[in-house]
Design a protein around this motif. Structure first.
Motif, short mmCIF file in Angstrom:
data_model
loop_
_atom_site.label_atom_id
_atom_site.label_comp_id
_atom_site.label_asym_id
_atom_site.label_seq_id
_atom_site.Cartn_x
_atom_site.Cartn_y
_atom_site.Cartn_z
N ALA A 383 0.84 -1.19 0.00
CA ALA A 383 0.00 0.00 0.00
C ALA A 383 0.88 1.25 0.00
N ASN A 384 0.68 2.09 -0.98
CA ASN A 384 1.48 3.30 -1.14
C ASN A 384 2.98 3.01 -1.19
N ARG A 385 3.31 1.77 -1.57
CA ARG A 385 4.70 1.31 -1.65
C ARG A 385 5.42 1.39 -0.31
N VAL A 386 4.72 1.61 0.75
CA VAL A 386 5.29 1.65 2.09
C VAL A 386 4.71 0.53 2.93
N GLY A 387 3.42 0.30 2.77
CA GLY A 387 2.75 -0.75 3.51
C GLY A 387 1.85 -0.20 4.60
N SER A 388 0.82 -0.94 4.92
CA SER A 388 -0.09 -0.57 6.01
C SER A 388 -0.70 -1.85 6.58
N ALA A 389 -1.36 -1.71 7.72
CA ALA A 389 -2.09 -2.81 8.32
C ALA A 389 -3.43 -2.28 8.82
N THR A 390 -4.48 -2.99 8.48
CA THR A 390 -5.83 -2.60 8.87
C THR A 390 -6.30 -3.46 10.03
N ILE A 391 -6.73 -2.80 11.10
CA ILE A 391 -7.23 -3.50 12.28
C ILE A 391 -8.75 -3.56 12.20
N LEU A 392 -9.30 -4.75 12.38
CA LEU A 392 -10.74 -4.98 12.30
C LEU A 392 -11.25 -5.55 13.62
N GLU A 393 -12.45 -5.16 13.97
CA GLU A 393 -13.09 -5.71 15.16
C GLU A 393 -14.52 -6.11 14.81
N ARG A 394 -14.97 -7.19 15.41
CA ARG A 394 -16.31 -7.68 15.15
C ARG A 394 -17.28 -6.99 16.12
N MET A 398 -20.67 -7.96 12.76
CA MET A 398 -20.11 -7.42 11.53
C MET A 398 -18.67 -6.99 11.77
N TRP A 399 -17.81 -7.31 10.81
CA TRP A 399 -16.42 -6.89 10.91
C TRP A 399 -16.31 -5.42 10.51
N THR A 400 -15.71 -4.62 11.40
CA THR A 400 -15.64 -3.18 11.23
C THR A 400 -14.19 -2.72 11.28
N GLU A 401 -13.80 -1.89 10.35
CA GLU A 401 -12.46 -1.32 10.33
C GLU A 401 -12.37 -0.25 11.40
N THR A 402 -11.48 -0.45 12.37
CA THR A 402 -11.36 0.51 13.47
C THR A 402 -10.07 1.31 13.44
N ALA A 403 -9.08 0.86 12.71
CA ALA A 403 -7.83 1.62 12.63
C ALA A 403 -7.01 1.12 11.45
N VAL A 404 -6.22 2.01 10.90
CA VAL A 404 -5.20 1.67 9.91
C VAL A 404 -3.87 2.19 10.45
N VAL A 405 -2.89 1.31 10.57
CA VAL A 405 -1.60 1.71 11.14
C VAL A 405 -0.53 1.57 10.08
N GLY A 406 0.53 2.32 10.26
CA GLY A 406 1.64 2.29 9.32
C GLY A 406 2.83 3.01 9.90
N SER A 407 3.92 3.05 9.16
CA SER A 407 5.11 3.79 9.58
C SER A 407 5.66 4.51 8.37
N GLU A 408 6.27 5.64 8.62
CA GLU A 408 6.93 6.36 7.54
C GLU A 408 8.36 5.86 7.43
N PRO A 409 8.73 5.34 6.26
CA PRO A 409 10.09 4.82 6.13
C PRO A 409 11.12 5.93 6.22
N GLU A 410 12.18 5.64 6.90
CA GLU A 410 13.26 6.62 6.98
C GLU A 410 13.99 6.69 5.64
N SER A 411 14.54 7.84 5.38
CA SER A 411 15.37 7.99 4.19
C SER A 411 16.75 8.45 4.62
N LEU A 412 17.69 8.40 3.71
CA LEU A 412 19.04 8.84 4.01
C LEU A 412 19.09 10.36 4.09
#
Length: 803
Positions: A383-394, A398-412
Motif C-alpha cells: 500500500a502506497n509502496r510503504v505498507g499498512s495494516a488494517t485493524i478490524l473488530e467484530r 459485523m467486521w468493522t475497520e477501526t484503525a489503519v496503522v503504518g510507519s513512515e520509512p526513513e530515508s538517508l
C-alpha cells in the motif's frame, strides 16, 4: 478514530469449506513482497494477548522493525513499542517471518551480503512487554534463507531453510532448554529444487511441511506424525492429484505447499498460483486410523477471478490464511480483498468479502492475515509502496475497520557542500571505483512523499542564465533541481502528474526549446505535459507548478524521444486511449512548444511482441554518419521488444522502414544510443539477464555505418550479472545505468574491446534501488543519476573531481 464499515458483505452458500482456529493467532507473510515495496510494513502480522504485532522487514535504510500496538485509555489503537534484532543491521529483513506460542516469539533475520542469518528470540516479561532473549543461530552457506518459514509449538522451534542443499531444502527442529536452543533433529527430503521447508504448520500430533518446487513445480505437502510422543515419523506426501482437475490452464507450476495452516485435525493448503493466479484453497481432514491418512474434503475457489490465466495478475486467492474457532480468513491480495468463512448447517460455506475503506490502503490488501476472537489484522505490504495494516473488530456480528496503522520509512540524509572521494572502494556508504560522490538528495528532499521512487531523468541548460537543471521523474510527478553548482543542488519545485492520472513506475521526459515534454506509462489519461522551463529562472523557494499545456491525443505512453535539430517529438509505447500508433512512433510537431500538433504514425509491423511495431524506446537524430544515402535525413532507431528497427522519418506523411536488426538470445530489446559519429549503436536488453539468457550483463555493439545493413559487431559482457537499463554516450565513454549495480562507466574508444573504467553503486546493500537512468551531458561535467527509492545523485569521474 472513526470506524468504517468495509465492503458490503456477500453471503454465498456453496459446497466448499474452510475451518478454524489456533489458540493464539499466528502470522502470515507476504509471499509477494516486491522491489517496489519500499518498507514492507504489514508483511507479517500477529495477534497475541490483546496486542497486535506488525512487521516491517523491507525497509532498506534501517534495520527491520516489529511494531507493537495496544489500545490506549480511550480504546484507540496506538503504538506501544518497537522491536528489532539485537544486531540491528540496515536491510536485515528482521521479522520477515514470525511465530508465536504463549510468551515466546521467533522472528527471522536474513541480512544481505556477508552477515549470517538467524532467528531472533523474544520473551514476554512479567510487565507484559517483549524482551530480546538471544537467537537461534545457524551456520549457512551463501544464499540460504535460514528461517524462510517458522513454527513454534510445545517448546520446539521449526526453522525452514528451503534453499539448503541445491534448494532441496530442510527443516531444523530445536528444543528450548535451560542452556539455550538445542538442535534436536533435521528433516530433509530428496529432490533438488524441491524447496522443502518453504512452509511449516504444527498442531498436536501433526507436522506438515511444504515443498512447492517438488514434482517439477506442481509442489507437494509432506506429513510427519507423532504416534507415541517420542518423535516425528514421515508418512510421505499428501495426495493432491485433485489439483489437476481444478486447473483450467496447462501451466504445471502451481507450487502446492507454499501456504499451509493447521487447526486440530484439519489442514488448509493455499494455492495462490492455481489457474493463472486466480488461486484456491485445498481442505483436508485427518482420519485417526492405522494408516493416519489425510483426505481432501473440499476446495475453496475464488468466486471472482480473471477471465483467463495470467502469470502476473489475478486474485491470488489463498496467498494467506488465518483460522479460528468460528471463522476462516483467506487473503486474495491480487483482488485487494479478504474472504471470511463462517459455519452453517452445510459446513464452512458462508462467506463475507472485506476490502479496505480507503483506496490508498488497498494495494496487496490481504497479503498477510491474523485473526483471534473478535479481532483481526490485515496486512497490505505494498500500500502506497510503504505498507499498512488494517485493524478490524467484530461489532454486532459485523467486521468493522477501526484503525489503519503504518510507519513512515526513513530515508538517508542529504549530502551537499562537500564532495566525497571514492577511497578504498567506498564513498560514504556507496560502493565505487574511480567515481566520486558530489552530492545526494533523498526522494523526500525533492518533492517525493514516503514510498515514492525515481525513474527517468533529463537535463536543461539555460542559454540565457548559464544555469543547469536536472529534470527528475518520480512515480507521482516531476522534480526540478538546480545543479549549476553540483555540490549544492537546489530543489526548485514539483510538477504533479496530470489531474485524474494515476501514480506510475514509468515517467519519461525530454527537452526542446526551453520546454520539457513529459509522459507516463500505465498512468491512465496522463497525456503529454508541456512545461516552460523558463519559469524556473526566478524561483526562490520550492513551487508546486502546473503544466503550460496538455497534449491529450495520447493517454499513457512509455517514453518520449526528441530530435532537437528538427523540433519533432516521438512518443513511443502509447496505450490506453488516443492515437496509439500501435505502440510505434507517434510523431508530434513541437516547434511551437505550447501548441504541439500530431504529425503522423510509423510502425514496423514485423517487430514487437504483438506484431504491431511497438517501440519501447528510440533515438531519433539528423543523420551525419558515413552512409551518404541518408546524410541530413531524420533517422530513428527503435528498440522494439524483439529487434532494432531503423527508419527514415524525414517525410512524416511517408516514413520508411530501412532495416531491422535481430540478435541471439533476445529477452526484451530495451534501449540504445548512437556514438557521436553515428557509426556505432550501443543497445541493451532488459530481459536477457533475469531470464538467464546470458551469464553476465550484456551490451550489444552494432556497426551501423551502412544503415541498410546493421551488423552485430560484438557483445560486451560485464563482470556483474545485474539487469542493464538506460545507457548514453558522450565522446569515448558510455554511461550505463543498472538496476542492481548502479552507474557503470565504460571506455568505448575501441568498440570491439570495451573496458569498464569506473562505477558508482547506488544500491550497495539495499537490494531495492539500483539506477534507472543517468544524464551525462551537464556542462559542468557532473553526471546525474537516479537511484530508485534511494534518491538523486550527482557524481563525477575521478579525474574531473572538484577539489
Amino acid at each position: 478514530m472513526k470506524a468504517h464499515r468495509l465492503f458490503p458483505a456477500l453471503s454465498l452458500f456453496a459446497a466448499l469449506a474452510l475451518i478454524a482456529a489456533p489458540a493464539q493467532a499466528q502470522s502470515f507473510r507476504d509471499a509477494d513482497l516486491g522491489e517496489d515495496a519500499l518498507a514492507g510494513f504489514g508483511s507479517t502480522v500477529a495477534i497475541s494477548a490483546g496486542e497486535i504485532l506488525v512487521g516491517e522487514p523491507g525497509n532498506v535504510f534501517r534495520p527491520g522493525m516489529l511494531y507493537v500496538y495496544q489500545r490506549d485509555e480511550d480504546g484507540q489503537w496506538t503504538q506501544s513499542g518497537v522491536l528489532a534484532d539485537s544486531q540491528g543491521r540496515d536491510a536485515d529483513r528482521f521479522a520477515g517471518r514470525l511465530a508465536l506460542d504463549g510468551n515466546t516469539m521467533l522472528a527471522s533475520v536474513n541480512p544481505r551480503q556477508e552477515h549470517a542469518p538467524s532467528v531472533a528470540v523474544f520473551r514476554r516479561g512479567d510487565d507484559g512487554t517483549w524482551q530480546s532473549d538471544g537467537s537461534i543461530p545457524h551456520e549457512t552457506v551463501e544464499g540460504e534463507r535460514f528461517g524462510a518459514a517458522l513454527a513454534l509449538a510445545d517448546g520446539r522451534a521449526y526453522v525452514g531453510v528451503p534453499d539448503q542443499g541445491d534448494s532441496t531444502g530442510a527443516v531444523h527442529i530445536y528444543r528450548d532448554t535451560e542452556d539455550g536452543w538445542t538442535l534436536e533433529r533435521t528433516l530433509e527430503m530428496e529432490g533438488a529444487g524441491s524447496r522443502f521447508g518453504s512452509a511449516i504448520a504444527v498442531s498436536g500430533r501433526h507436522l506438515m511441511i511444504g515443498a512447492p518446487g517438488d514434482n517439477e513445480g506442481s509442489g507437494a505437502v509432506y506429513h510427519f506424525h507423532n504416534f507415541t510422543g517420542d518423535g516425528w515419523t514421515s508418512l510421505g506426501a499428501l495426495n493432491t492429484d485433485n489439483i489437476k482437475s481444478l486447473a483450467r490452464d496447462t501451466v504445471a507450476v502451481v507450487s502446492v505447499g507454499s501456504v499451509l495452516q493447521l487447526h486440530g485435525d484439519e489442514l488448509f493448503v493455499g494455492v495462490p498460483q492455481l489457474n493463472g493466479n486466480n488461486g484456491g484453497v485445498l481442505v483436508f481432514d485427518f482420519a485417526d486410523t492405522e494408516d493416519a491418512a489425510w483426505t481432501e474434503q473440499s476446495t475453496l475457489m475464488p468466486y471472482e477471478g480473471v477471465s483467463r490465466p495470467s502469470r502476473r495478475r489475478g486474485p491470488r486467492f489463498g496467498g494467506s490464511i488465518s483460522i479460528q474457532d468460528d471463522a476462516v480468513w483467506v487473503g486474495a491480495p491480487g483482488a485487494r480483498a479478504v474472504y471470511v468463512y463462517t459455519k452453517t448447517v452445510a459446513g464452512w460455506t458462508r462467506v463475507e468479502k472485506l476490502a479496505p475503506a480507503e483506496p490508498d490502503n488497498a494495494t496487496s490488501f490481504g497479503s498477510a492475515l491474523a485473526s483471534l476472537g473478535d479481532l483481526a489484522v490485515v496486512g497490505a505490504s505494498r500500500a502506497n509502496r510503504v505498507g499498512s495494516a488494517t485493524i478490524l473488530e467484530r461489532v454486532d456480528g459485523m467486521w468493522t475497520e477501526t484503525a489503519v496503522v503504518g510507519s513512515e520509512p526513513e530515508s538517508l540524509d542529504p549530502i551537499t557542500a562537500s564532495a566525497i572521494r571514492c577511497e578504498e572502494g567506498e564513498a560514504n556508504r556507496w560502493g565505487c571505483n574511480g567515481v566520486d560522490l558530489i552530492s545526494f538528495l533523498p526522494v523526500t528532499a525533492i518533492g517525493g512523499p514516503p514510498g515514492i521512487g525515481l525513474n527517468d531523468m533529463w537535463g536543461w541548460y539555460d542559454e540565457q542564465t548559464g544555469r543547469e537543471v536536472a529534470i527528475v521523474g518520480r512515480y507521482d510527478g516531476t522534480s526540478f533541481i538546480d545543479v549549476t553548482d553540483p555540490m549544492h543542488p537546489r530543489y526548485l519545485g514539483n510538477l504533479p502528474m496530470t489531474e485524474g492520472a494515476q501514480s506510475s513506475v514509468w515517467r519519461d521526459m525530454k527537452v526542446y526549446s526551453d520546454h520539457a515534454f513529459i509522459v507516463s506509462d500505465g498512468a491512465g489519461d496522463h497525456g503529454m505535459q508541456v512545461f516552460d522551463l523558463a519559469r524556473l529562472r526566478d524561483v526562490q523557494k520550492p513551487v508546486d507548478f502546473e503544466a503550460d499545456y496538455l497534449y491529450d491525443q495520447i493517454a499513457s505512453a512509455h517514453n518520449i524521444v526528441m530530435n532537437e535539430n528538427t523540433g519533432f517529438a516521438y512518443v513511443v509505447g502509447a496505450s490506453g486511449g488516443g492515437e496509439t500508433c500501435g505502440g510505434g512512433l507517434h510523431m508530434i510537431d513541437v516547434r511551437e512548444p505550447k501548441n504541439p500538433t500530431f504529425a503522423g504514425c510509423f510502425t514496423d509491423g514485423v517487430t514487437g511482441r504483438r506484431g504491431t511495431g511497438y517501440s519501447h524506446d528510440a533515438q531519433c537524430v539528423t543523420y551525419r554518419g558515413p552512409d551518404s544515402d541518408y546524410e541530413g535525413r531524420e533517422i530513428c532507431i527503435g528498440a522494439n521488444e524483439t529487434a532494432l528497427s531503423l527508419s527514415d522519418v524525414t517525410d512524416k506523411d511517408n516514413p520508411i522502414a530501412i532495416a531491422r536488426a535481430d540478435y541471439p538470445n533476445v529477452g526484451y530489446t530495451h534501449q540504445g544510443w548512437l556514438s557521436d559519429d553515428h557509426t556505432i549503436f550501443f543497445s541493451n536488453d532488459e530481459g536477457d539477464e533475469p531470464r538467464d539468457l546470458v551469464a553476465t550483463t550484456r551490451t550489444l555493439v552494432w556497426d551501423v555505418a551502412d544503415l541498410d545493413d546493421p551488423v552485430l559487431l560484438t557483445e560486451y559482457f560485464a563482470t556483474t550479472t545485474e539487469t542493464d537499463h538506460n545507457l548514453y554516450v558522450r565522446g569515448n565513454l558510455m554511461y550505463q545505468s543498472n538496476y542492481g549495480a548502479g552507474l557503470r562507466i565504460l571506455d568505448i574508444s575501441d568498440p570491439e574491446n570495451i573496458q569498464e573504467v569506473g562505477f558508482f553503486d547506488t544500491d550497495p546493500d539495499l537490494g531495492c534501488c539500483g539506477s534507472w537512468s543517468n544524464y551525462p551531458y551537464f556542462r559542468s561535467g557532473a553526471i546525474g543519476v537516479t537511484g530508485g527509492s534511494g534518491g538523486f545523485f550527482m557524481v563525477r569521474k575521478r579525474e574531473d573531481l572538484v577539489p
